[in-house]
Design an enzyme around this catalytic site. Sequence first.
Site, PDB file in Angstrom:
ATOM      1  NE  ARG A  46     -12.433 -17.881   2.701  1.00 11.69           N
ATOM      2  CZ  ARG A  46     -12.769 -18.523   2.452  1.00 11.69           C
ATOM      3  NH1 ARG A  46     -12.767 -19.873   3.641  1.00 11.69           N
ATOM      4  NH2 ARG A  46     -13.514 -19.583   1.600  1.00 11.69           N
ATOM      5  CE1 TYR A  98       3.454   1.533  11.324  1.00 12.00           C
ATOM      6  CE2 TYR A  98       1.213  -0.048  11.264  1.00 12.00           C
ATOM      7  CZ  TYR A  98       2.135   1.105  10.524  1.00 12.00           C
ATOM      8  OH  TYR A  98       1.760   0.934   9.473  1.00 12.00           O
ATOM      9  CG  ASP A 170       5.616  -5.205  14.912  1.00 12.23           C
ATOM     10  OD1 ASP A 170       6.282  -5.287  13.969  1.00 12.23           O
ATOM     11  OD2 ASP A 170       4.707  -4.556  14.848  1.00 12.23           O
ATOM     12  CE  LYS A 195       5.733  -1.287   6.350  1.00 11.93           C
ATOM     13  NZ  LYS A 195       5.444  -0.917   7.665  1.00 11.93           N
TER      14      LYS A 195
END
Length: 380
Positions: A46, A98, A170, A195
């Site tokens: 982790r 978004y 972003d 993306k």
Amino acid sequence: MQFETKTIHAGIEPDPSTGAIMTPIYQTSTYVQESPGKHKGYEYARTQNPTRTVLEANLAALENAEYGISFSSGLAAMDAIIKMFGPGDEIVSTNDLYGGSYRLMTKIFSKFGIKSRFIDMSTADEVGAQLTSGTKLLWIETPTNPMLNVVDIEALVKVAHERDILVCVDNTFSSPYLQNPIDYGADMVLHSATKYIGGHSDVIHGCVLTNHKAISDELRFIQNAAGAVPGPMDCFLILRGIKTLHLRVQRSCENAEHIAHFLRYHDAVSKVYYPGFKYHPNHEIAAKQMRLFGGMVSFDLVNNNYAAAEKILSNTHYFSLAESLGGVESLIGHPASMTHASIPNEERLKVGLTDSLIRLSIGVENVEDLIQDLDKALKL
Ligand SMILES: *Cc1c(COP(=O)(O)O)cnc(C)c1O
């Protein structure tokens, strides 16, 4: 090192244990220690994983950043950023944000007293006037989704920094190949690597890049405490995708330019949103801060209703009807019912997001095939 070389070499060395040229997928949850506390820098997956470490170094280099932290998704990365703030703090962001980012701010963090406000970001003066003493973070998205407005990063960073407000960009829609916000002073860059960075529509992934050690340390602390880590296989897939990032985005942009021109003169089309057009209100800013004008094109129809849009959305062959963007294959989408369904209708219409608005993510196929595909559907 130039961008095209970074995608292939930055942070990447042959595997020290075998010489494998490709970064191995370290599919492990824990690491053996020689004696208590004596280990090779890895304790529990982790916290750290070697595949992830290589990816993070590579991602940081692509954005000219010193530190990179990779997450299980773009929204997980955003979630970690907002967790740096507390009750009473306010985030100011754009009014055509978004949809998932809007939902995270308004439906989740509002419950914990972190406020959010959505404003028109077209001029720095207007943005400056909207910032208050409670504003702690300016959240920029550019180009915006799906209206493809372009925001002047450098100008907004200036007004935010005058007031000691952090700036996160972003950068998902541009990809690091087209635009590097840290060069304009941004404190953090976020990507949904799902993306363009991944580029093959086969993995969900996100990252934050920064030059501030304190921010990097805090994000790592939050990530380790809250657990939104990517798996090693996903990190491998993103690393693999990055190797062709520049080639893919270059072709997408070239195709998008042709398609935007085709749509502009089509009888069925009333309006084309594409920052590459001289008439686009933010064309000059786009030309200043982006290498090319991007692979996204949105357009509206002369028949300004849902039925007309639905006919086109259901009748393309190479353009697949799907959410998301930035893959090698072209996609067609209907923001009002898909990506932006979580935003109230009145809010949508305010920014021009009508029921007949169609958004294209242009892939790397042959552009003549793509144009014929659209033309056929538009003529039905
Ligand atoms: C997809 C997307 C996100 C969210 O990323 P996930 O990887 O789907 O969590 C955030 N911002 C923008 C602009 C996006 O397109």
